[in-house]
Write an enzyme that holds these catalytic residues in place. Structure first.
Site, PDB file in Angstrom:
ATOM      1  N   HIS A 116       0.855  -1.186   0.000  1.00 56.87           N
ATOM      2  CA  HIS A 116       0.000   0.000   0.000  1.00 56.87           C
ATOM      3  C   HIS A 116       0.894   1.240   0.000  1.00 56.87           C
ATOM      4  O   HIS A 116       1.567   1.519   0.980  1.00 56.87           O
ATOM      5  CB  HIS A 116      -0.901   0.001   1.245  1.00 56.87           C
ATOM      6  CG  HIS A 116      -1.907  -1.112   1.215  1.00 56.87           C
ATOM      7  ND1 HIS A 116      -2.296  -1.800   2.338  1.00 56.87           N
ATOM      8  CD2 HIS A 116      -2.586  -1.663   0.180  1.00 56.87           C
ATOM      9  CE1 HIS A 116      -3.179  -2.720   1.984  1.00 56.87           C
ATOM     10  NE2 HIS A 116      -3.374  -2.654   0.682  1.00 56.87           N
ATOM     11  N   GLU A 126       1.365   3.932   2.783  1.00 49.33           N
ATOM     12  CA  GLU A 126       1.885   3.512   4.080  1.00 49.33           C
ATOM     13  C   GLU A 126       3.410   3.552   4.081  1.00 49.33           C
ATOM     14  O   GLU A 126       4.092   2.534   4.202  1.00 49.33           O
ATOM     15  CB  GLU A 126       1.338   2.111   4.402  1.00 49.33           C
ATOM     16  CG  GLU A 126      -0.197   2.112   4.447  1.00 49.33           C
ATOM     17  CD  GLU A 126      -0.833   0.730   4.426  1.00 49.33           C
ATOM     18  OE1 GLU A 126      -0.097  -0.269   4.466  1.00 49.33           O
ATOM     19  OE2 GLU A 126      -2.066   0.667   4.364  1.00 49.33           O
ATOM     20  N   HIS A 151       3.067  -3.135   6.906  1.00 48.98           N
ATOM     21  CA  HIS A 151       2.061  -2.135   6.537  1.00 48.98           C
ATOM     22  C   HIS A 151       2.112  -0.940   7.464  1.00 48.98           C
ATOM     23  O   HIS A 151       2.784  -0.964   8.488  1.00 48.98           O
ATOM     24  CB  HIS A 151       0.648  -2.743   6.636  1.00 48.98           C
ATOM     25  CG  HIS A 151       0.300  -3.665   5.524  1.00 48.98           C
ATOM     26  ND1 HIS A 151      -0.614  -3.349   4.562  1.00 48.98           N
ATOM     27  CD2 HIS A 151       0.767  -4.892   5.213  1.00 48.98           C
ATOM     28  CE1 HIS A 151      -0.703  -4.356   3.701  1.00 48.98           C
ATOM     29  NE2 HIS A 151       0.128  -5.305   4.075  1.00 48.98           N
ATOM     30  N   GLU A 200       1.734  -4.047  11.338  1.00 47.44           N
ATOM     31  CA  GLU A 200       1.227  -2.697  11.112  1.00 47.44           C
ATOM     32  C   GLU A 200       1.959  -1.713  12.012  1.00 47.44           C
ATOM     33  O   GLU A 200       2.131  -1.967  13.200  1.00 47.44           O
ATOM     34  CB  GLU A 200      -0.268  -2.635  11.464  1.00 47.44           C
ATOM     35  CG  GLU A 200      -1.158  -3.588  10.676  1.00 47.44           C
ATOM     36  CD  GLU A 200      -1.684  -2.981   9.393  1.00 47.44           C
ATOM     37  OE1 GLU A 200      -1.350  -1.807   9.113  1.00 47.44           O
ATOM     38  OE2 GLU A 200      -2.410  -3.682   8.661  1.00 47.44           O
TER      39      GLU A 200
END
Ligand code: ZN
Length: 1095
Positions: free
Chosen positions: A820, A823, A918, A998
């Protein structure tokens, strides 16, 4: 005599004896219960004595003779009743069902009601509640009432009030009651009783309270709607005395629940998707009908008139009633019919009046926000002031048609698996329903293995990948494979590392070969010099509620008085691209070979006298400004460019701003965000870079801004194609504004503003060039190769790092990042990982000795280059393509997956850990998602026990990373996540330690960095911590266990878990985590008081 000393014990003993033959001893039992009750009696509210005729046990004359005992007597009585060995509560609950007799239900429930009274303060009451819950008391009562009512509702008439008083008390404590009640027929029964007691003040309140809890379940909402509950409530609302605010409160709360339009559970939604239009319109009909009914029964009129007179609402109910009214209105406005009705009844004007007269008190903040929301839903919204919401960058995808049809086919074959929700979108608005028996049975039939059998490359195809595994052939990098891309080879010329501008040189060289689909005009200064964060920690923004309040009111004002705004376009990407295009038509091929550079240093301090506003630019890598409209002298509305070939995914931003006046506060409103909430509301500040500051020796991105707020605005948003199927009534969606005010440090400076610290594709290439030129110890094997090319021809690097030790069979750690593009934090974490394993520490040596690292540091270079938030060039979320990637459309995913395929099926190597990095935009800290069979959506997964390893890495990380939060980890396997890297890799290659890691774009709310932002320093540190955690995997069992033990203690301490939990006892842990996550019951402390207090 003993009886004189302790008559209570005698009563209890006699009761125990009598219940052995309950039916025969009914009268004795009732007398005994009433004796017990006399010791527990709580002062009843006035209604009971006023409405004495309804007093259901008037034949017990004892009750009226009893003097209400004081609290001490009650507590000591309870203390004798609750010991488990006494089994008194168990006997009482048992009596309800075995006697099946209204007077017995009355007697027992009256006693329980007083035993559960909040005036019995302390632990004793909790024990009573817990025991009643464990005995399934509510279910037993409902089942008995239902069974008795088959002979007519009048049969149960005497016991309705005491029974529902107990039900109301237990309902708030029992999250499963809504479902259990449905299964025993209690939902319909409750509604029938509500109809029968519409004008009967005594049982009405507990009936309404129970109905509220039943209506929290979406299946019950449909059921109650079909049964005409809305009409019942509308009728009660008309007849209930205007001062009975407690009742009005519950009616409003139930209406807000019943009119909810997005209450279809994701699982049900999946079934609906699979069954097509018919079922969907049927469901829509039911939901719609609740709204239609409310209009038809003039209920809406009454709701609005209460809203209009909101100042008259009794204080203690005021906020809750307002909240429910606004909730109902908001739900009404989600449907065309409802919106029309609200507007026809002057709902907009009433809402507007409320907004303008809303008290400044903090407790009204959420009501004000909801009212603004209702207002925005009603007014006809303007289009975003931009020529087309479709992104300004377009890319012609070769073979798109053919690929499209295969993609469409695969999507069709597995409905529900491609939902567009994302890893960092757990905020998904849809309410989870805890159970659905029929559904899980149906799921059992889904054959997942057949869904995965497609598209496995044949072994001979895989063999061609052999050059990408130099570690398997004595570290010989075969000629031609190492960056066979010619342009890439050419630019990796020699940079003199000792020169002061070496970093800049690396960057500019790398930038020359970065291909983009539009012509960039510059290299951004902070990227060029490799800017990071400051050396100090930066505190989170302390949100000012008054700011959000004034922004909400301003949003409404702006709709009402648009004429006071300037509306001057000062930056227009579409215009710039068009003029660039026509310029190229005149002098072709001039721009493509041009080297990009940066002249910001020369611009600093110079005023642009030709204009009297800020200047903007974002035609550089990762930049994404579409249009800027000046709203006033110091306020600017910014529109972000959508992802390439898309109309969506606005969140990431990166642009340059210049020509600022001295000591001026500038407000920036980014007006086309799509997510319903943002960390900008929870402490996050955007980042700013000043070229002037850099020239003064402080070259750093710093967190900046005040008056930060994120809120809905009045621009209408085109729904995503999935929205309709997902029951979001999307026709009237709004965009969201992220607003912040910046005072720039210097006048006429060149500054950059971004959502998060940028990390461009060129930056990665420059970093790898530096590594290529670095002298690594001779026993370390480091190799960067070409994995594949992106759709626009940019090379995608693959790193292989291990120690040069040919004799060992090593396990593999496979790491990926930046699927992504928005990010960027994940790239900083990845840099931390690579630096650490090449850093030569003891832990790093240990890691290289035991593992081969295969690293794809950037899975989505095109998205990064073009300033996308989520997709690549094909408007697809590449992290939803791991299940069956298309070689033409998703080459990076396809090749990465083939590497895993090669490792597992050809080289027969064990992949110990897979982790995809991420960034998370809605949560704080660093945390992981893993895969637990026990918590899978697919029942078939639960047939095999979990590997003992699946939680290991997060538990180790908790001890190795200051930013990490084990509490935020989860291990669920959701159906909508089947095509993500984590789940697809776990499922298809049977790798138990498959994770998503994350990192927050904001900061931490626990640990040593609590209340601080995360900057590149902490992100790099998190990458190092990740490696440390990995190193424990290969340490001796003693070291590993001591680490884990430490971890258990820390977890125990934090969450009050039991010390006995041994290392293998994951089941308990899993249950704990899932329980923690699912617990979203709103506390209803004042509910208890309502039952006992005045009406
Ligand atoms: Zn992500």
């Amino acid at each position: 005599m003993a009886t004189e000393e302790d008559p209570l014990s005698v009563t209890l003993d006699r009761l125990t004896q009598a219940v052995t033959q309950p039916v025969e001893n009914m009268d004795t039992i009732k007398t005994l219960i009433s004796r017990l009750h006399s010791k527990l009696k709580v002062q009843e509210s006035s209604c009971i004595s006023v409405c004495g005729t309804f007093f259901p046990w008037s034949d017990y004359t004892e009750y009226f003779a009893v003097v209400v005992p004081d609290a001490e007597v009650r507590l000591s009585t309870l203390a004798k009743i609750i010991p488990p060995e006494r089994q008194t509560l168990e006997q009482l609950v048992h009596l309800i069902e075995v006697c099946r007799e209204p007077s017995m239900v009355t007697a027992v429930c009256s006693l329980l009601h007083d035993a559960l009274s909040p005036s019995n303060k302390g632990d004793i009451r909790d024990i009573v509640i817990q025991t009643c819950l464990a005995l399934n008391t509510a279910e037993v009562i409902l089942r008995t009432l239902k069974s008795l009512s088959t002979e007519g509702l009048t049969v149960i008439e005497p016991c309705v009030h005491p029974a529902y008083q107990v039900l109301a008390k237990l309902a708030s404590k029992d999250p499963k009651l809504a479902v259990k009640a449905r299964l025993v027929g209690g939902v319909k029964l409750t509604h029938q009783l509500l109809q029968a007691h519409m004008k009967n003040n005594v049982p009405l309140l507990p009936l309404l309270m129970v109905t509220k809890y039943l209506a929290k379940n979406s299946t019950n909402q449909v059921m109650l709607g079909k049964d005409g509950c809305v009409a019942t409530l509308a009728a009660i609302l008309t007849s209930v005395p205007k001062t009975h605010w407690a009742k009005i409160k519950f009616i409003m709360e139930i209406l807000a629940l019943l009119t909810k339009a997005t209450n279809v559970s994701p699982r049900l939604a999946a079934i609906v998707r699979a069954n097509g239009q018919k079922l969907q319109s049927l469901l829509n009909y039911f939901f719609e009908s609740n709204v239609i009914r409310l209009v038809r029964e003039t209920g809406l009129q009454r709701v609005l008139s209460i809203f209009d007179g909101w100042e008259k609402i009794e204080r203690r109910h005021q906020i809750k009633i307002l909240k429910s009214i606004l909730g109902t209105l908001s739900h009404m406005c989600d449907s065309k019919h409802g919106r029309k009705a609200v507007m026809a009844l002057n709902g907009v004007e009433i809402t507007q009046r409320f907004i303008q007269s809303c008290p400044a008190d903090k407790k009204f903040d959420s009501a004000l926000a909801s009212a603004t929301n209702v207002f925005l839903k009603c007014i006809s919204k303007g289009e975003l002031p931009v020529s087309s919401t479709r992104g300004a960058f377009k890319f012609q995808v070769a073979n798109r048609e053919e690929s499209d049809s295969t993609a469409a086919l695969s999507r069709e074959a597995t409905p529900g698996l491609d939902a567009d929700s994302s890893d960092d979108e757990l905020e998904d608005e849809m309410e989870e329903e805890e159970e659905d028996f029929d559904l899980s049975r149906e799921m059992k039939g889904v054959d997942l293995s057949s869904e995965y059998s497609v598209e496995r490359p044949r072994t001979e195809e895989l063999v061609r990948l052999a050059p990408l595994f130099p570690e398997l052939s004595n570290y010989k990098v075969q000629s031609g494979t190492r960056f066979k891309d010619v342009t890439l080879e050419a630019r990796r010329g020699n940079v003199n590392d000792s020169s002061p501008d070496a970093g800049t040189d690396y960057y500019l060289r790398a930038s020359d070969s970065t291909k983009s689909i539009i012509s960039f005009v510059k290299v951004a200064y902070p990227d060029m010099i490799g800017a990071r964060g400051p050396m100090y920690l930066e505190e989170l923004y302390d949100k000012d509620r008054k700011v959000c309040r004034s922004k909400a009111i301003a949003t409404v004002e702006r709709v009402l008085h648009p004429e006071i705004y300037m509306e001057r376009v000062v930056y227009d990407l579409d215009y710039l691209l068009e003029s660039e295009h026509s310029r190229q038509l005149i002098t072709p091929a001039s721009s493509s070979s041009r080297s990009l550079s940066n002249w910001d240093e020369k611009r600093v301090g110079k005023k642009d006298v030709t204009v009297n506003h800020l200047n903007f630019e974002s035609r550089f890598e990762s930049g994404n400004l579409r249009r800027v409209i000046q709203a006033s002298n110091t306020e600017y509305d910014l529109i972000l460019n959508a992802d390439v070939n898309s109309s969506h995914h606005h969140q990431w931003f990166y642009f340059e701003v210049s020509n600022m006046e001295p000591n001026t506060q500038y407000t920036f409103n980014i007006i086309n965000n799509e997510k319903p909430n943002s960390e900008f509301n929870f402490g996050m500040k955007p980042v700013m870079f000043s070229v002037r500051e850099a020239l003064l020796g402080r070259p750093a991105w710093v967190r900046t801004g005040s008056n930060i707020c994120y809120h809905k605005n009045h621009y209408s948003r085109i729904p995503k194609c999935h929205d309709n199927v997902r029951f979001k009534k999307s026709a009237n969606k709004s965009y969201y504004t992220a607003t912040f005010t910046v005072t720039f440090p210097h006048a006429y400076d060149v500054c950059y503003l971004a959502y998060h610290y940028p990390y461009t594709y060129t930056q990665l290439q420059a970093y790898l060039s530096k590594l290529d030129n670095r002298n690594l110890p001779s026993d370390i094997f480091y190799c960067s190769q070409l994995l594949c090319h992106t759709l626009n021809g940019n090379p995608v690097p693959l790193l292989t790092i291990t120690s040069k030790d040919t004799n060992k069979t090593k396990e593999v750690v496979f790491l990926t990042a930046r699927v992504h593009p928005g990010e960027s934090n994940s790239s900083w974490v990845m840099e931390g990982v690579v630096d650490f394993i090449l850093g030569g520490s003891v832990a790093a040596r240990l890691l290289l000795d035991k593992f081969v690292f295969k690293i794809v540091p950037m899975l989505n270079p095109e998205g990064v280059i073009h300033g996308n938030q989520r997709c690549g060039l094909t408007d697809e979320d590449l992290n939803r393509r791991w299940r069956s990637p298309n070689p033409q459309l998703h080459p990076t995913i396809c090749h990465s997956k083939s590497l895993l395929e090669y490792l597992v099926h050809v080289a027969k190597q064990k992949v110990r850990v897979f982790c995809d990095f991420h960034g998370h935009s809605r949560q704080k800290n660093v945390f992981m998602y893993g895969c637990s069979r026990l918590q899978s959506w697919w029942p078939g997964d639960k047939d095999t026990p979990d590997s003992p390893d699946f939680m290991l890495l997060p538990r180790l990380a908790q001890n190795c990373m200051g930013t990490f939060s084990l509490r935020d980890c989860h291990f669920q396997i959701e159906r909508a996540r089947e095509a993500t890297a984590r789940v697809a890799v776990w499922r298809q290659f049977d790798i138990p330690m498959s994770y998503t890691m994350e990192a927050s774009t904001c900061g931490c709310d626990q640990g040593p960095y609590k209340n601080y932002h995360l900057s590149p320093k902490e992100l790099i540190e998190s990458g190092e911590g990740f490696c440390l955690a990995l190193s424990y995997l290969v340490s001796t069992p003693e070291v590993l266990n001591s680490r884990l033990l430490q971890d258990s203690e820390r977890v125990d301490h934090k969450f009050g878990m039991t010390k006995e939990r041994n290392l293998g006892d994951f089941t308990k842990e899993v249950a704990f985590w899932s329980g923690e996550l699912d617990d979203d019951l709103d506390s209803d402390d004042d509910l208890d008081l309502d039952l006992y207090g005045p009406m």
